[in-house]
Scaffold this motif. Structure first.
Motif, PDB file in Angstrom:
ATOM      1  N   ASP A 138      65.369  75.335  77.844  1.00 48.05           N
ATOM      2  CA  ASP A 138      66.080  75.962  78.961  1.00 48.05           C
ATOM      3  C   ASP A 138      66.877  74.921  79.740  1.00 48.05           C
ATOM      4  O   ASP A 138      66.662  73.719  79.617  1.00 48.05           O
ATOM      5  N   ASP A 139      67.789  75.385  80.564  1.00 44.95           N
ATOM      6  CA  ASP A 139      68.691  74.525  81.330  1.00 44.95           C
ATOM      7  C   ASP A 139      67.891  73.719  82.358  1.00 44.95           C
ATOM      8  O   ASP A 139      67.093  74.290  83.101  1.00 44.95           O
ATOM      9  N   PRO A 140      68.089  72.391  82.425  1.00 49.17           N
ATOM     10  CA  PRO A 140      67.365  71.587  83.410  1.00 49.17           C
ATOM     11  C   PRO A 140      67.888  71.760  84.842  1.00 49.17           C
ATOM     12  O   PRO A 140      67.280  71.268  85.781  1.00 49.17           O
ATOM     13  N   PHE A 141      69.008  72.460  85.003  1.00 50.36           N
ATOM     14  CA  PHE A 141      69.590  72.718  86.321  1.00 50.36           C
ATOM     15  C   PHE A 141      69.329  74.158  86.734  1.00 50.36           C
ATOM     16  O   PHE A 141      69.408  75.074  85.913  1.00 50.36           O
ATOM     17  N   LEU A 142      69.071  74.358  88.006  1.00 40.36           N
ATOM     18  CA  LEU A 142      69.076  75.705  88.562  1.00 40.36           C
ATOM     19  C   LEU A 142      70.535  76.135  88.679  1.00 40.36           C
ATOM     20  O   LEU A 142      71.431  75.282  88.692  1.00 40.36           O
ATOM     21  N   PRO A 143      70.810  77.433  88.778  1.00 36.62           N
ATOM     22  CA  PRO A 143      72.212  77.847  88.970  1.00 36.62           C
ATOM     23  C   PRO A 143      72.802  77.168  90.212  1.00 36.62           C
ATOM     24  O   PRO A 143      72.121  77.023  91.231  1.00 36.62           O
ATOM     25  N   TYR A 144      74.057  76.756  90.088  1.00 36.63           N
ATOM     26  CA  TYR A 144      74.705  76.046  91.191  1.00 36.63           C
ATOM     27  C   TYR A 144      74.845  76.942  92.406  1.00 36.63           C
ATOM     28  O   TYR A 144      75.197  78.108  92.315  1.00 36.63           O
ATOM     29  N   ASP A 145      74.565  76.372  93.564  1.00 33.78           N
ATOM     30  CA  ASP A 145      74.697  77.061  94.835  1.00 33.78           C
ATOM     31  C   ASP A 145      75.538  76.165  95.742  1.00 33.78           C
ATOM     32  O   ASP A 145      75.211  74.983  95.892  1.00 33.78           O
ATOM     33  N   GLN A 146      76.601  76.697  96.345  1.00 33.73           N
ATOM     34  CA  GLN A 146      77.492  75.883  97.172  1.00 33.73           C
ATOM     35  C   GLN A 146      76.764  75.233  98.338  1.00 33.73           C
ATOM     36  O   GLN A 146      77.091  74.121  98.740  1.00 33.73           O
ATOM     37  N   LYS A 147      75.779  75.903  98.870  1.00 29.40           N
ATOM     38  CA  LYS A 147      75.036  75.369 100.003  1.00 29.40           C
ATOM     39  C   LYS A 147      73.975  74.358  99.548  1.00 29.40           C
ATOM     40  O   LYS A 147      73.801  73.313 100.159  1.00 29.40           O
ATOM     41  N   GLU A 148      73.270  74.652  98.480  1.00 25.26           N
ATOM     42  CA  GLU A 148      72.177  73.806  98.007  1.00 25.26           C
ATOM     43  C   GLU A 148      72.632  72.685  97.077  1.00 25.26           C
ATOM     44  O   GLU A 148      71.957  71.678  96.933  1.00 25.26           O
ATOM     45  N   GLY A 149      73.750  72.859  96.390  1.00 18.78           N
ATOM     46  CA  GLY A 149      74.254  71.834  95.484  1.00 18.78           C
ATOM     47  C   GLY A 149      73.650  71.924  94.095  1.00 18.78           C
ATOM     48  O   GLY A 149      73.163  72.968  93.677  1.00 18.78           O
ATOM     49  N   TYR A 150      73.679  70.802  93.360  1.00 16.80           N
ATOM     50  CA  TYR A 150      73.120  70.728  92.005  1.00 16.80           C
ATOM     51  C   TYR A 150      71.627  70.449  92.098  1.00 16.80           C
ATOM     52  O   TYR A 150      71.214  69.340  92.405  1.00 16.80           O
ATOM     53  N   CYS A 151      70.813  71.448  91.833  1.00 11.60           N
ATOM     54  CA  CYS A 151      69.358  71.309  91.897  1.00 11.60           C
ATOM     55  C   CYS A 151      68.789  71.197  90.495  1.00 11.60           C
ATOM     56  O   CYS A 151      69.106  72.013  89.620  1.00 11.60           O
ATOM     57  N   LEU A 152      67.960  70.202  90.285  1.00  9.40           N
ATOM     58  CA  LEU A 152      67.295  69.998  89.009  1.00  9.40           C
ATOM     59  C   LEU A 152      65.952  70.709  89.002  1.00  9.40           C
ATOM     60  O   LEU A 152      65.308  70.847  90.042  1.00  9.40           O
ATOM     61  N   LYS A 153      65.508  71.109  87.817  1.00  8.28           N
ATOM     62  CA  LYS A 153      64.196  71.729  87.688  1.00  8.28           C
ATOM     63  C   LYS A 153      63.098  70.681  87.546  1.00  8.28           C
ATOM     64  O   LYS A 153      61.928  70.995  87.658  1.00  8.28           O
ATOM     65  N   PHE A 154      63.477  69.431  87.283  1.00  3.73           N
ATOM     66  CA  PHE A 154      62.503  68.356  87.156  1.00  3.73           C
ATOM     67  C   PHE A 154      62.669  67.393  88.329  1.00  3.73           C
ATOM     68  O   PHE A 154      63.631  67.472  89.093  1.00  3.73           O
ATOM     69  N   THR A 155      61.717  66.491  88.484  1.00  6.59           N
ATOM     70  CA  THR A 155      61.774  65.508  89.557  1.00  6.59           C
ATOM     71  C   THR A 155      62.521  64.276  89.070  1.00  6.59           C
ATOM     72  O   THR A 155      62.237  63.761  87.997  1.00  6.59           O
ATOM     73  N   LEU A 156      63.472  63.836  89.864  1.00  8.96           N
ATOM     74  CA  LEU A 156      64.284  62.669  89.544  1.00  8.96           C
ATOM     75  C   LEU A 156      64.160  61.690  90.704  1.00  8.96           C
ATOM     76  O   LEU A 156      64.443  62.042  91.849  1.00  8.96           O
ATOM     77  N   LYS A 157      63.720  60.458  90.416  1.00  5.83           N
ATOM     78  CA  LYS A 157      63.500  59.463  91.466  1.00  5.83           C
ATOM     79  C   LYS A 157      64.421  58.269  91.292  1.00  5.83           C
ATOM     80  O   LYS A 157      64.747  57.883  90.182  1.00  5.83           O
ATOM     81  N   LEU A 158      64.778  57.684  92.414  1.00  7.67           N
ATOM     82  CA  LEU A 158      65.598  56.472  92.454  1.00  7.67           C
ATOM     83  C   LEU A 158      64.826  55.251  91.958  1.00  7.67           C
ATOM     84  O   LEU A 158      63.598  55.268  91.930  1.00  7.67           O
ATOM     85  N   PRO A 159      65.543  54.167  91.633  1.00  8.34           N
ATOM     86  CA  PRO A 159      64.854  52.908  91.328  1.00  8.34           C
ATOM     87  C   PRO A 159      64.015  52.468  92.523  1.00  8.34           C
ATOM     88  O   PRO A 159      64.358  52.742  93.669  1.00  8.34           O
ATOM     89  N   PRO A 160      62.903  51.765  92.271  1.00  7.01           N
ATOM     90  CA  PRO A 160      62.012  51.344  93.367  1.00  7.01           C
ATOM     91  C   PRO A 160      62.726  50.594  94.491  1.00  7.01           C
ATOM     92  O   PRO A 160      62.402  50.789  95.658  1.00  7.01           O
ATOM     93  N   ALA A 161      63.690  49.763  94.158  1.00  4.84           N
ATOM     94  CA  ALA A 161      64.391  48.995  95.191  1.00  4.84           C
ATOM     95  C   ALA A 161      65.160  49.892  96.154  1.00  4.84           C
ATOM     96  O   ALA A 161      65.394  49.525  97.305  1.00  4.84           O
ATOM     97  N   LEU A 162      65.546  51.078  95.712  1.00  7.21           N
ATOM     98  CA  LEU A 162      66.291  52.003  96.565  1.00  7.21           C
ATOM     99  C   LEU A 162      65.404  53.070  97.196  1.00  7.21           C
ATOM    100  O   LEU A 162      65.827  53.759  98.107  1.00  7.21           O
ATOM    101  N   ARG A 163      64.190  53.238  96.685  1.00  2.00           N
ATOM    102  CA  ARG A 163      63.286  54.266  97.190  1.00  2.00           C
ATOM    103  C   ARG A 163      62.734  53.952  98.559  1.00  2.00           C
ATOM    104  O   ARG A 163      62.550  54.825  99.387  1.00  2.00           O
TER     105      ARG A 163
END
Length: 154
Positions: free
Chosen positions: A109-134
């Motif tokens: 299935d698609d890893p993105f939820l349907p696009y919403d102008q208010k909510e933006g591009y929402c992923l169905k999985f968790t995506l984290k920044l590199p530790p130095a930026l977190r």
């Protein structure tokens, strides 16, 4: 088989590698090549992995820096970050990124939820920044002395 995006966590370790967790198990560390992203380097930002990997990385960054906590980047935010890219081209990249992620992780299935102008591009999985930026969630001194003019005794 039976894997779901909701149980997947991708944590960027740096601009070219991610640590993958599924449910509570560490799956491993993979770079963009192991996940079959392009070997090209982005000409704009020097991010390896081509435009699809760069899009994934920017989604992670803008999800934090939109200033709303658990935010998601909008088309306008991403278009501003890609010089000269039109809305149709951005949407095609998003579609190609979804296909690449589906292939890399074997989830149909698609890893993105349907696009919403208010909510933006929402992923169905968790995506984290590199530790130095977190960061660690703590407020740290900037090195600039603090002056509280509202509470001074003058």
């Amino acid at each position: 088989s039976g894997a779901k995006w909701d149980d997947l966590v991708l944590s960027f370790l740096n601009a070219s590698e991610v640590a993958v967790r599924y449910k509570d198990a560490d799956v491993g560390t993979f770079d963009y090549e192991a996940l079959e992203f392009s070997k090209r380097v982005s000409s704009e930002n020097g991010i390896p992995g081509g435009v699809l990997w760069e899009l994934l990385y920017k989604i992670a960054i803008f999800s934090v820096y939109e200033g709303r906590g658990d935010a998601h980047p909008t088309k306008q935010t991403l278009l501003q970050s890609f010089a000269g890219v039109k809305e149709n081209a951005l949407e095609k990249r998003r579609s190609n990124l979804a296909t690449r992620l589906q292939s890399a992780f074997g989830i149909t299935d698609d890893p993105f939820l349907p696009y919403d102008q208010k909510e933006g591009y929402c992923l169905k999985f968790t995506l984290k920044l590199p530790p130095a930026l977190r960061g660690d969630g703590e407020v740290h001194r900037s090195g600039i002395s603090y002056i509280d003019e509202l509470n001074s005794d003058d």
